[in-house]
Scaffold this active site. Structure first.
Site, mmCIF file in Angstrom:
data_model
loop_
_atom_site.group_PDB
_atom_site.id
_atom_site.type_symbol
_atom_site.label_atom_id
_atom_site.label_comp_id
_atom_site.label_asym_id
_atom_site.label_seq_id
_atom_site.Cartn_x
_atom_site.Cartn_y
_atom_site.Cartn_z
ATOM 1 N N HIS A 33 -62.231 48.000 16.523
ATOM 2 C CA HIS A 33 -63.128 48.419 15.445
ATOM 3 C C HIS A 33 -63.273 47.321 14.391
ATOM 4 O O HIS A 33 -64.397 46.934 14.026
ATOM 5 C CB HIS A 33 -62.586 49.695 14.795
ATOM 6 C CG HIS A 33 -63.424 50.212 13.671
ATOM 7 N ND1 HIS A 33 -64.405 51.164 13.846
ATOM 8 C CD2 HIS A 33 -63.449 49.897 12.341
ATOM 9 C CE1 HIS A 33 -64.986 51.418 12.688
ATOM 10 N NE2 HIS A 33 -64.418 50.659 11.750
ATOM 11 N N GLU A 34 -62.146 46.812 13.913
ATOM 12 C CA GLU A 34 -62.197 45.789 12.870
ATOM 13 C C GLU A 34 -62.736 44.471 13.400
ATOM 14 O O GLU A 34 -63.396 43.730 12.672
ATOM 15 C CB GLU A 34 -60.804 45.595 12.258
ATOM 16 C CG GLU A 34 -60.199 46.843 11.638
ATOM 17 C CD GLU A 34 -61.092 47.483 10.576
ATOM 18 O OE1 GLU A 34 -61.918 46.762 9.973
ATOM 19 O OE2 GLU A 34 -60.967 48.699 10.364
ATOM 20 N N HIS A 37 -66.456 44.483 13.005
ATOM 21 C CA HIS A 37 -66.868 44.080 11.657
ATOM 22 C C HIS A 37 -66.738 42.568 11.488
ATOM 23 O O HIS A 37 -67.636 41.912 10.944
ATOM 24 C CB HIS A 37 -65.981 44.764 10.607
ATOM 25 C CG HIS A 37 -66.180 46.245 10.497
ATOM 26 N ND1 HIS A 37 -67.424 46.829 10.436
ATOM 27 C CD2 HIS A 37 -65.272 47.265 10.407
ATOM 28 C CE1 HIS A 37 -67.289 48.139 10.320
ATOM 29 N NE2 HIS A 37 -65.996 48.431 10.299
#
Length: 379
Positions: A33-34, A37
């Site tokens: 997920h990170e 980003h």
């Protein structure tokens, strides 16, 4: 003392049997997920100050050549990417902080970027979660295929919703509430989350089609890991003679297509569950937090690594979906603000944004408290 160490360090113990699988599952999902980003942010030319797995005090870390601090933090219940100009790990804008930036820093600060770059960077986290799920399912379908059965009714349980609705042995499911079905698993999936909802079933009977209305009833069953779950059923039974179970094999492209379809189905089921939960039509004990995830991680690990990987895929799509809810400080909350900015051609005022963020943060804390209560006391 010996019994305590055995309980702690054996594969059936708390450490190796539960905590290690839990940390593995959560770390993979959070990292992906990170990383979404981070990678898209870097691609958009945004500077990154920190990439952290976990919250709280740093355990270990290093600085890369761009000045980004990569670190592992003490509380392994999430993570964050902190961009240049962020006030905190939730990418909340800070006017005073932006004023202190040098000209070169302002050029790469998150909140000075065009709205489309900020929106794309924020959306990338959940999207990478969905891509992880698709990748896992694609590999599983390619390696193992999928066992399917024909959507046939072999028998009907006495007193069931199906008996009351007029189902008959030999009927073949054509559609459930407007959705076409090709396997018995499709039927089970469409029915299981709709307890209490009248559903229209189109059945092929002889040389004609008939429409029947049945309302699934809640039944407690065991899932593949041995946990008690409440599901909706109408009371029809499939068997080997009529169901003709077989393993469907997929090529590389077919596996990806099927994985995308499966991921989309799970997203739809998750949204349906949350909608029913909000209006009080789902059992609150179906929602769990870290303790429940840890328990399930341990159960999956005992069944084999492939089960643990499947859990990663399911948790990943769930995390991606939840992060897209339009609640600050979740990713979906950020996207709402960016949508308003794109329409109004100017950012939402810092005062309004701060008020909404505080309210959203309070809602998130309440939800976390609720699932913790379920984990420890409620269920």
């Amino acid at each position: 003392m010996g019994e305590f160490l055995t309980t702690l360090f054996s594969t059936d113990g708390v450490l190796l049997g539960t905590l290690v699988p839990f940390i593995f599952v959560l770390t993979v999902v959070v990292f992906v997920h990170e990383m979404g980003h981070y990678l898209v942010g870097r691609w958009c030319g945004i500077g990154v100050k920190a990439f952290s797995i976990g919250f709280g005090p740093e355990i270990i870390g290093f600085n890369d050549r761009r000045g980004t601090r990569w670190k592992l933090s003490a509380i392994p219940l999430g993570g964050y990417v902190k961009f240049v100009g962020d006030m905190n790990a939730t990418s909340t804008p800070d006017g005073e902080e932006l004023e202190k930036l040098t000209e070169s820093e302002r050029r790469v600060a998150f909140h000075t970027q065009p709205v489309w770059k900020r929106a794309l960077t924020v959306f990338a986290g959940p999207m990478f979660n969905f891509l992880l799920t698709i990748a896992v399912f694609a590999v599983m379908f390619y390696a193992y295929g999928r066992t399917v059965s024909e959507p046939m009714v072999a028998s009907i349980q006495p007193g069931s919703a199906a008996e009351e609705a007029g189902f008959m042995p030999g009927d073949r499911f054509v559609s459930v509430d407007g959705t076409s079905v090709t396997t018995f698993s499709d039927v089970r999936r469409l029915v299981s989350g709709r307890a209490g909802d009248p559903l229209v079933f189109v059945m092929h009977r002889g040389d004609k089609e008939v429409s029947l209305v049945a309302t699934p009833r809640v039944v407690e069953q065991e899932d593949a890991l041995g946990n008690k779950v409440n599901v909706g059923v109408i009371g029809v039974v499939n068997d080997e003679k009529l169901g003709q179970p077989r393993v469907e094999r997929y090529g590389a492209v077919g596996s990806v297509v099927e994985a995308v379809r499966e991921t989309g189905t799970i997203i739809g089921q998750t949204g349906q569950f949350l909608k029913r939960f909000v209006i009080g039509r789902e059992d609150r004990c179906q929602l769990g937090g870290p303790v429940k995830i840890a328990k399930i991680s341990g159960q999956a690990a005992k069944l084999g690594f492939e089960w643990l990987v499947q859990l990663v895929a399911l948790l990943s799509v769930g995390i991606g979906f939840l992060n897209l809810l339009p609640i600050p400080p979740l990713d979906g909350g950020h996207l709402v603000f960016y949508g308003i900015e794109a329409i109004w051609r100017k950012p939402v005022s810092e005062r309004a944004m701060e008020a909404v963020y505080r309210a959203g943060f309070f809602l998130v804390l309440m939800f976390m408290g609720f699932v913790f209560w379920n984990d420890i006391f409620g269920c």
